[in-house]
Structure formats: C-alpha cells, structure tokens
Design a protein around this motif. Structure first.
Motif, mmCIF file in Angstrom:
data_model
loop_
_atom_site.group_PDB
_atom_site.id
_atom_site.type_symbol
_atom_site.label_atom_id
_atom_site.label_comp_id
_atom_site.label_asym_id
_atom_site.label_seq_id
_atom_site.Cartn_x
_atom_site.Cartn_y
_atom_site.Cartn_z
ATOM 1 N N ILE A 127 2.359 10.216 -2.015
ATOM 2 C CA ILE A 127 0.909 10.271 -1.802
ATOM 3 C C ILE A 127 0.338 11.678 -1.993
ATOM 4 O O ILE A 127 -0.877 11.841 -1.989
ATOM 5 C CB ILE A 127 0.503 9.709 -0.416
ATOM 6 C CG1 ILE A 127 1.089 10.536 0.721
ATOM 7 C CG2 ILE A 127 0.857 8.241 -0.306
ATOM 8 C CD1 ILE A 127 0.717 10.016 2.096
ATOM 9 N N LEU A 157 -3.119 13.223 -0.218
ATOM 10 C CA LEU A 157 -2.960 12.735 1.161
ATOM 11 C C LEU A 157 -1.680 13.255 1.781
ATOM 12 O O LEU A 157 -0.694 13.511 1.094
ATOM 13 C CB LEU A 157 -2.912 11.204 1.171
ATOM 14 C CG LEU A 157 -4.180 10.456 0.760
ATOM 15 C CD1 LEU A 157 -3.938 8.954 0.804
ATOM 16 C CD2 LEU A 157 -5.333 10.841 1.667
ATOM 17 N N PHE A 203 -2.484 9.098 6.368
ATOM 18 C CA PHE A 203 -2.355 7.765 5.795
ATOM 19 C C PHE A 203 -2.530 6.679 6.846
ATOM 20 O O PHE A 203 -3.253 5.701 6.645
ATOM 21 C CB PHE A 203 -0.985 7.646 5.117
ATOM 22 C CG PHE A 203 -0.730 6.298 4.540
ATOM 23 C CD1 PHE A 203 -1.444 5.850 3.445
ATOM 24 C CD2 PHE A 203 0.217 5.461 5.106
ATOM 25 C CE1 PHE A 203 -1.215 4.588 2.917
ATOM 26 C CE2 PHE A 203 0.449 4.207 4.580
ATOM 27 C CZ PHE A 203 -0.256 3.773 3.488
ATOM 28 N N ALA A 228 -2.655 4.158 -2.440
ATOM 29 C CA ALA A 228 -1.942 4.622 -1.243
ATOM 30 C C ALA A 228 -1.121 3.488 -0.635
ATOM 31 O O ALA A 228 0.033 3.678 -0.249
ATOM 32 C CB ALA A 228 -2.929 5.186 -0.225
ATOM 33 N N GLU A 229 -1.706 2.305 -0.562
ATOM 34 C CA GLU A 229 -0.930 1.185 -0.020
ATOM 35 C C GLU A 229 0.228 0.830 -0.946
ATOM 36 O O GLU A 229 1.315 0.465 -0.479
ATOM 37 C CB GLU A 229 -1.842 -0.028 0.231
ATOM 38 C CG GLU A 229 -2.777 0.220 1.405
ATOM 39 C CD GLU A 229 -3.567 -1.016 1.830
ATOM 40 O OE1 GLU A 229 -4.264 -0.940 2.851
ATOM 41 O OE2 GLU A 229 -3.473 -2.054 1.130
#
Lengths: 143, 143
Positions: free
Chosen positions: B29, B34, B39, B107-108
């Motif tokens: 990430i 991030l 997160f 991100a997921e």
DNA sequence: AGCATATACATAGCTCGCTATTCAAAAGGA
DNA sequence: TCCTTTTGAATAGCGAGCTATGTATATGCT
C-alpha cells in the motif's frame, strides 16, 4: 459497499492479537521492570550469554536498528553490560547482569501464563494447529 | 537451562506474525501513499463516513490517543477532513476526501492479496481454524 | 440555576517496530 | 601494500501502539 470484514481478515486479527498478547505480557512483567521487547532479547541471552548484537538480530528476526535501540534501553535499565569483542573491535559482546539473570524464572513464568490464558479452552490439537498455522503464515509472508 | 522455546510460544509467534503481515501490507500500500495503521481506519470510514473519533476507537479497539495521532497523520496526508459535529461541540465528524475514497478498490485488493499469500497452502478448513483460533486467543486475553 | 461528574479530544512522553544513513574496522583483491 | 568492499554498530527520523494528563463541553443531580 465493501465485502471486507475485518473480523475475517487474517492480517487484522494478527495485529489485534499481537496487541492483546503484548498488553497481557506487559502487565505481568512490568512489576519485574521489564518491557515486552526486552523479554525476547533476554530469552536469547538466558540461553547463551556473550552474544553480539548481530547474533541477536539473526536469532530474533528484527532489524539491526531495532535491536540497537532495545539494547540501549536494556543497558540503561541495568539488564545488560557490553564488553569489547575478543577479535573484532567493531563488535561488543552482550552480557546479562546478575539482576537480569535473576529475572529468568519469574519472567518465563509470566510468558507461560499469558500463553496459557490465550489458549485456555483450546484442545491440545487446536493448540498445536494454532502454532503450526501461525508458523505457516510467517513462512509464507517472509521474503 | 530453560524450556522456553520461542518457536512454540504463541505470544512470540503472534508478535512475529503481526510484523510480517504489517511489512507485507506496507509494501503493497506504500505506492498508494498509505501506511498500515491508516488502512484499518479507512476500512471503517469506507463502510460509514462521518464517524467521530470515539466511534472509530470503539470499532477498531485501539486507545483514544492512538486514534487521535493516526487521524492527525491522515488529515496531514489529505485522506480525511474533520467537520464540527452537529450537536456536540466537543466532537468532530470525520469525512473521507475524494482521494481516500478512490483508494478503496486498490487498498482492499492489497489486503486481500496479503491475506491470500499468508494462507497460501492452507486448506479451507485450516483457514477457518486459523481465523477462529486467533479470535479465540483475542477473546481469552482481552480484559 | 449551579455545581459536580462524565465525556470528546488533544498532547506529552514512552516502547518498539521500520528505513536510510553514517562510521569505523575487517577482509579481500590487485 | 593499498584500495575497495563488506560488515558491526550507532543514529536520525517516522509510524503506530501505549499510559497519563489536560481542557473544554455535556450531562445530571439537587
């Protein structure tokens, strides 16, 4: 919107679990004047005294800078003393103080108690699965 | 001298596993700008925007001070904006920026990939045991 | 209404992870 | 031998966790 459920995410649970473990251990070893990060270093030194920082880094799988800082705090707290290395003047060997040696019994008891509490209610098979699956995850993620 | 084997200690493995998880997630990430701690906060805000700091503390089970600092960094990084609460002038509601909203998909995906890598080679039953046993340990240790 | 208590958040200061950098000493090669 | 590379350790600086404290606002009791 999202199918991401943190209670089913191994990574989220791993973080959460490490925090509750650390908290439980910290509570039990604080009376001994120890912090969790120092404990793992002590375990190695109880096994074998006179290691170098490099040895500890290899055994505990943390970064060298992390270990350098942990050792600085342990020296400050009177748990270790450092002596010149026999044959390598860059290195110093790390030696437990009498005080640190005396903490082995109670500190290991504290760690065993925390582990027992975490696995309370697990069968023997579940306990070994637990250990095995964590080891598997570590190995799968390690570069 | 000691019967303590760190490779059989649930607490040691939990710490080690959390570190390798965090490292693997951070790598994936980082290109998104991030960090791992941000997160988990984003996950909650993707589910429901406009929460208060208090809500996030309750949902993520971290201390209030930890969340306050994480939110400060997220605000600095342009992930969230805070607005006055409707009815409580002590509180502020937390809102995702457009930028943060756009990161949800990648991100997921990164988190799912890390979880998949960690559990690669586990059977379906082992995966659910893994989740279940971690949850058990958390519940057993939590005060 | 007024005061005590509870709550929301911020801040200070700590541990312990990390990366990146620096420095000195050891090892190796030409 | 001299120079380069490698290696052991220290340091700077950041993230993310914690406890303890402070501050302002809400809430509740009398």
């Amino acid at each position: 919107m999202s199918d991401f459920d943190k209670h089913r995410s191994a990574g989220y649970l791993a973080n959460h679990m490490a925090r509750v473990f650390a908290h439980a251990l910290a509570e039990r070893i604080r009376p001994l004047g120890l912090a969790p990060g120092q404990f793992m270093t002590l375990i190695e030194l109880w096994r074998e005294d006179g290691l170098t920082q490099r040895d500890l880094v290899a055994r505990l799988d943390v970064e060298q800078a992390t270990m350098a800082n942990t050792l600085k705090r342990m020296e400050r707290d009177g748990l270790i003393a450092r002596r010149a290395h026999d044959s390598d003047s860059r290195a110093r060997t790390i030696h437990l103080t009498e005080h640190a040696r005396a903490l082995q019994g109670p500190a290991e008891a504290a760690a065993n108690a925390v582990n027992a509490q975490a696995m309370r209610g697990m069968s023997g098979a579940e306990r070994s699965d637990f250990i095995r699956l964590m080891t598997h995850a570590i190995d799968s993620l390690k570069p």
